[in-house]
Design a protein around this motif. Structure first.
Motif, PDB file in Angstrom:
ATOM      1  N   TRP A 132       0.837  -1.198   0.000  1.00 45.53           N
ATOM      2  CA  TRP A 132       0.000   0.000   0.000  1.00 45.53           C
ATOM      3  C   TRP A 132       0.875   1.252   0.000  1.00 45.53           C
ATOM      4  O   TRP A 132       0.695   2.145  -0.816  1.00 45.53           O
ATOM      5  CB  TRP A 132      -0.928  -0.027   1.210  1.00 45.53           C
ATOM      6  CG  TRP A 132      -2.017   1.004   1.204  1.00 45.53           C
ATOM      7  CD1 TRP A 132      -2.456   1.763   0.148  1.00 45.53           C
ATOM      8  CD2 TRP A 132      -2.823   1.383   2.311  1.00 45.53           C
ATOM      9  NE1 TRP A 132      -3.485   2.580   0.539  1.00 45.53           N
ATOM     10  CE2 TRP A 132      -3.728   2.360   1.874  1.00 45.53           C
ATOM     11  CE3 TRP A 132      -2.873   0.971   3.636  1.00 45.53           C
ATOM     12  CZ2 TRP A 132      -4.669   2.952   2.712  1.00 45.53           C
ATOM     13  CZ3 TRP A 132      -3.823   1.556   4.471  1.00 45.53           C
ATOM     14  CH2 TRP A 132      -4.704   2.542   4.011  1.00 45.53           C
ATOM     15  N   GLN A 182       2.560   1.601  -3.220  1.00 40.69           N
ATOM     16  CA  GLN A 182       1.599   1.565  -4.328  1.00 40.69           C
ATOM     17  C   GLN A 182       1.999   0.514  -5.366  1.00 40.69           C
ATOM     18  O   GLN A 182       2.081   0.796  -6.550  1.00 40.69           O
ATOM     19  CB  GLN A 182       1.474   2.955  -4.949  1.00 40.69           C
ATOM     20  CG  GLN A 182       0.929   3.980  -3.960  1.00 40.69           C
ATOM     21  CD  GLN A 182       0.880   5.371  -4.525  1.00 40.69           C
ATOM     22  OE1 GLN A 182       1.902   6.040  -4.596  1.00 40.69           O
ATOM     23  NE2 GLN A 182      -0.308   5.789  -4.932  1.00 40.69           N
ATOM     24  N   TRP A 201      -6.370  -2.334  -7.301  1.00 40.32           N
ATOM     25  CA  TRP A 201      -5.283  -1.572  -6.706  1.00 40.32           C
ATOM     26  C   TRP A 201      -4.703  -0.560  -7.680  1.00 40.32           C
ATOM     27  O   TRP A 201      -4.319   0.538  -7.286  1.00 40.32           O
ATOM     28  CB  TRP A 201      -4.197  -2.511  -6.166  1.00 40.32           C
ATOM     29  CG  TRP A 201      -4.473  -2.863  -4.737  1.00 40.32           C
ATOM     30  CD1 TRP A 201      -5.575  -3.502  -4.255  1.00 40.32           C
ATOM     31  CD2 TRP A 201      -3.669  -2.555  -3.615  1.00 40.32           C
ATOM     32  NE1 TRP A 201      -5.484  -3.620  -2.901  1.00 40.32           N
ATOM     33  CE2 TRP A 201      -4.328  -3.053  -2.475  1.00 40.32           C
ATOM     34  CE3 TRP A 201      -2.440  -1.927  -3.457  1.00 40.32           C
ATOM     35  CZ2 TRP A 201      -3.804  -2.926  -1.204  1.00 40.32           C
ATOM     36  CZ3 TRP A 201      -1.923  -1.811  -2.187  1.00 40.32           C
ATOM     37  CH2 TRP A 201      -2.597  -2.301  -1.067  1.00 40.32           C
ATOM     38  N   VAL A 224      -5.481   2.555  -5.580  1.00 35.14           N
ATOM     39  CA  VAL A 224      -4.276   2.918  -4.839  1.00 35.14           C
ATOM     40  C   VAL A 224      -3.284   3.694  -5.707  1.00 35.14           C
ATOM     41  O   VAL A 224      -2.832   4.763  -5.322  1.00 35.14           O
ATOM     42  CB  VAL A 224      -3.619   1.654  -4.231  1.00 35.14           C
ATOM     43  CG1 VAL A 224      -2.298   1.999  -3.548  1.00 35.14           C
ATOM     44  CG2 VAL A 224      -4.570   0.980  -3.250  1.00 35.14           C
TER      45      VAL A 224
END
Length: 132
Positions: free
Chosen positions: A19, A22, A56, A60
């Motif tokens: 996270w 990224q 993601w 993200v």
């Protein structure tokens, strides 16, 4: 032998690293091929590892920046982990810095996540500066 708290903590560490950096390729390394990911538990889950990667990329990589996350608590019951963390990040789409507190319920198959359900709340903590 079942999942240990140390193994669960290592997997959550990879989640947080993915996270903060990224990295959609890293995040999928901790999920089974048929894992489900409930970002909003009252909606349909994201159905598999490749769909999680695509999520993601959008959520993200394209929509967040400057992510900082800290694991606060971790509980283990058999193959189920409950993790609580707090994060701050730039919500690029909305132009605000946010603080988020989340609890995630994770079910494991071996050392990989087969199901993740997120329960979270967030609030703005500042506006992002717009570059001219």
């Amino acid at each position: 032998m079942g999942l240990t708290k140390e193994q669960a903590r290592e997997v959550i560490g990879v989640y947080i690293k993915a996270w903060e950096t990224q990295d959609p390729d890293l995040i999928v390394t901790i999920f089974t091929g048929s894992a489900t990911y409930h970002e909003r538990v009252l909606q349909d889950p994201i159905p598999d590892r490749e769909a999680i990667r695509r999520y993601w990329l959008t959520k993200v990589v394209q929509s967040q920046a400057n992510i900082q996350c800290k694991l606060l608590n971790l509980y283990l019951d058999g193959q189920t982990v409950i993790a609580e963390w707090e994060a701050e990040f730039d919500d690029v789409a909305k132009g605000v810095r946010k603080r988020m507190r989340e609890i995630a319920v994770l079910t494991f198959e071996g050392k990989l996540i087969s199901s993740l359900r997120e329960y979270w709340a967030s609030e703005p903590v500042g506006l992002l500066e717009r570059s001219s």
